[in-house]
Scaffold this motif. Structure first.
Motif, short mmCIF file in Angstrom:
data_model
loop_
_atom_site.label_atom_id
_atom_site.label_comp_id
_atom_site.label_asym_id
_atom_site.label_seq_id
_atom_site.Cartn_x
_atom_site.Cartn_y
_atom_site.Cartn_z
N ALA A 78 -1.61 -9.86 -7.65
CA ALA A 78 -1.24 -8.76 -8.56
C ALA A 78 -1.70 -7.42 -8.02
O ALA A 78 -1.20 -6.37 -8.43
CB ALA A 78 -1.84 -9.01 -9.94
N ASN A 79 -2.67 -7.45 -7.09
CA ASN A 79 -3.19 -6.21 -6.52
C ASN A 79 -2.52 -5.93 -5.17
O ASN A 79 -1.67 -6.68 -4.72
CB ASN A 79 -4.71 -6.28 -6.37
N ILE A 80 -2.94 -4.86 -4.52
CA ILE A 80 -2.33 -4.45 -3.25
C ILE A 80 -2.58 -5.50 -2.16
O ILE A 80 -3.68 -6.04 -2.05
CB ILE A 80 -2.88 -3.09 -2.79
N SER A 81 -1.55 -5.77 -1.39
CA SER A 81 -1.66 -6.68 -0.25
C SER A 81 -1.80 -5.88 1.03
O SER A 81 -1.06 -4.92 1.25
CB SER A 81 -0.43 -7.58 -0.16
N TYR A 82 -2.74 -6.29 1.86
CA TYR A 82 -2.94 -5.64 3.16
C TYR A 82 -2.69 -6.64 4.28
O TYR A 82 -3.16 -7.80 4.21
CB TYR A 82 -4.36 -5.08 3.27
N ARG A 93 -1.70 4.43 9.87
CA ARG A 93 -2.09 4.60 8.46
C ARG A 93 -2.39 3.26 7.80
O ARG A 93 -2.86 3.22 6.66
CB ARG A 93 -0.99 5.33 7.70
N TRP A 94 -2.10 2.16 8.48
CA TRP A 94 -2.35 0.83 7.92
C TRP A 94 -3.86 0.59 7.86
O TRP A 94 -4.62 1.06 8.71
CB TRP A 94 -1.70 -0.25 8.77
N PRO A 98 0.81 -1.23 0.00
CA PRO A 98 0.00 0.00 0.00
C PRO A 98 0.84 1.27 0.00
O PRO A 98 0.41 2.31 -0.50
CB PRO A 98 -0.80 -0.11 1.31
N PHE A 99 2.07 1.18 0.55
CA PHE A 99 2.90 2.38 0.67
C PHE A 99 4.04 2.41 -0.34
O PHE A 99 4.84 3.33 -0.36
CB PHE A 99 3.48 2.47 2.09
N LYS A 100 4.14 1.37 -1.18
CA LYS A 100 5.21 1.31 -2.18
C LYS A 100 4.63 0.79 -3.48
O LYS A 100 4.90 -0.33 -3.91
CB LYS A 100 6.35 0.39 -1.71
N GLN A 101 3.81 1.62 -4.12
CA GLN A 101 3.09 1.16 -5.29
C GLN A 101 3.80 1.46 -6.61
O GLN A 101 3.27 1.20 -7.67
CB GLN A 101 1.68 1.77 -5.31
N GLY A 102 5.00 2.00 -6.54
CA GLY A 102 5.77 2.25 -7.75
C GLY A 102 6.33 0.96 -8.33
O GLY A 102 6.17 -0.12 -7.77
N SER A 162 -4.56 -20.81 17.42
CA SER A 162 -3.26 -20.25 17.79
C SER A 162 -3.35 -18.76 18.04
O SER A 162 -4.29 -18.09 17.59
CB SER A 162 -2.23 -20.52 16.67
N GLU A 163 -2.37 -18.24 18.78
CA GLU A 163 -2.27 -16.80 19.00
C GLU A 163 -1.37 -16.20 17.93
O GLU A 163 -0.28 -16.72 17.68
CB GLU A 163 -1.69 -16.53 20.39
N LEU A 164 -1.82 -15.11 17.32
CA LEU A 164 -1.06 -14.46 16.26
C LEU A 164 -0.33 -13.24 16.81
O LEU A 164 -0.86 -12.51 17.65
CB LEU A 164 -1.98 -13.99 15.14
N SER A 165 0.88 -13.02 16.31
CA SER A 165 1.63 -11.80 16.62
C SER A 165 2.22 -11.26 15.33
O SER A 165 2.45 -12.00 14.37
CB SER A 165 2.74 -12.07 17.64
N LEU A 166 2.48 -9.95 15.33
CA LEU A 166 2.98 -9.26 14.13
C LEU A 166 4.40 -8.77 14.40
O LEU A 166 4.64 -8.09 15.40
CB LEU A 166 2.06 -8.09 13.81
N VAL A 167 5.32 -9.10 13.51
CA VAL A 167 6.72 -8.67 13.62
C VAL A 167 6.92 -7.40 12.81
O VAL A 167 6.63 -7.38 11.60
CB VAL A 167 7.67 -9.79 13.13
N LEU A 168 7.42 -6.34 13.45
CA LEU A 168 7.63 -5.05 12.79
C LEU A 168 9.03 -4.54 13.05
O LEU A 168 9.65 -4.87 14.06
CB LEU A 168 6.65 -4.00 13.33
N GLY A 169 9.50 -3.69 12.13
CA GLY A 169 10.69 -2.90 12.39
C GLY A 169 10.29 -1.61 13.09
O GLY A 169 9.14 -1.16 12.98
N GLU A 170 11.23 -1.01 13.79
CA GLU A 170 10.94 0.25 14.49
C GLU A 170 10.40 1.32 13.54
O GLU A 170 9.54 2.12 13.92
CB GLU A 170 12.20 0.76 15.19
N ASP A 171 10.89 1.33 12.30
CA ASP A 171 10.47 2.37 11.36
C ASP A 171 8.98 2.30 11.02
O ASP A 171 8.40 3.28 10.54
CB ASP A 171 11.31 2.28 10.07
N ASN A 172 8.36 1.15 11.26
CA ASN A 172 6.93 1.01 10.96
C ASN A 172 6.02 1.47 12.09
O ASN A 172 4.81 1.61 11.89
CB ASN A 172 6.60 -0.45 10.64
N LEU A 173 6.57 1.70 13.27
CA LEU A 173 5.74 2.04 14.41
C LEU A 173 5.01 3.37 14.23
O LEU A 173 3.80 3.47 14.47
CB LEU A 173 6.58 2.09 15.69
N ILE A 174 5.74 4.39 13.83
CA ILE A 174 5.19 5.74 13.83
C ILE A 174 4.03 5.92 12.86
O ILE A 174 3.12 6.73 13.08
CB ILE A 174 6.32 6.77 13.55
#
Length: 203
Positions: free
Chosen positions: A81-85, A116-117, A42-46, A100-112
């Motif tokens: 082929a379309n946007i992944s969310y 917008r997700w 969604p944030f890198k559609q080029g 099962s319990e799900l968790s999401l792995v992020l880099g610090e740069d994605n926190l701020i």
């Protein structure tokens, strides 16, 4: 069983991504880790330097030594082929592992920018934890957590900083120092893909 989702463009995959996988495997040795490359973010559609098939092959090469019954390279997003969310992929993962319990792995740069997700509040309701692995703030300095995160849901791992990005690697792809960031097999595969594209664009 805990199930962890690690998504990204992986354009190309590199030492920083391997570091995430290694760190997660150490902190969560009994969890299932799903590595999920996307083709349209969604944030890198080029345009991308690599096709979906090429990204998949690069990931197979770079992560080969980690892949196992517990570390899975998942094609849920790369085949689209379309946007992944992320919300859609988490729902699909929940269907695969309903107990099962799900968790999401992020880099610090994605926190701020997480607010917008798409359906970010629903993501926070679905997941047990937001696991922050790729640091930009040197340990043991505290990483600021945006106000929209429930602090009890954010776990920040104490891994060192690896200052490298896929963008930087693409910019130096024909220089020797790119070898510091990619496994030799992956570097040669990337060069082959890029050289082929260069040949195709020649008159």
């Amino acid at each position: 069983m805990e199930v962890l989702f690690f998504g990204g463009s992986f354009n190309p995959p590199h030492i920083g991504h391997r570091h995430v996988i290694k760190t997660i495997s150490q902190f969560y040795p009994n969890a299932l880790l799903y590595i999920c490359p996307n083709f349209v973010s969604p944030f890198k559609q080029g345009g991308k330097e690599f096709s979906a098939t090429e990204i998949w092959e690069l990931c197979l090469s770079e992560f080969e030594t980690f892949l196992s019954k517990n570390v899975i390279l998942w094609d849920e997003e790369i085949k689209k082929a379309n946007i992944s969310y992320t919300i859609d992929s988490l729902m699909a993962l929940s269907s695969l592992h309903p107990n099962s319990e799900l968790s999401l792995v992020l880099g610090e740069d994605n926190l701020i920018h997480f607010d917008r997700w798409k359906f970010y509040k629903e993501i926070l309701n679905i997941v047990k934890e937001i696991i922050v692995v790729r640091r930009e703030t040197a340990y043991p300095n505290e990483i600021p957590i945006p106000h929209f995160f429930p602090k009890a849901k954010v776990r920040i791992l104490s891994n060192p900083i690896l200052p490298v990005s896929s963008t930087e690697i693409r910019e130096i792809n024909f220089q020797n120092k790119a070898g510091d960031f990619l496994l030799p097999k992956t570097r040669e595969l990337m060069r082959k893909f890029l050289l082929f594209k260069g040949d195709m664009s020649s008159p």
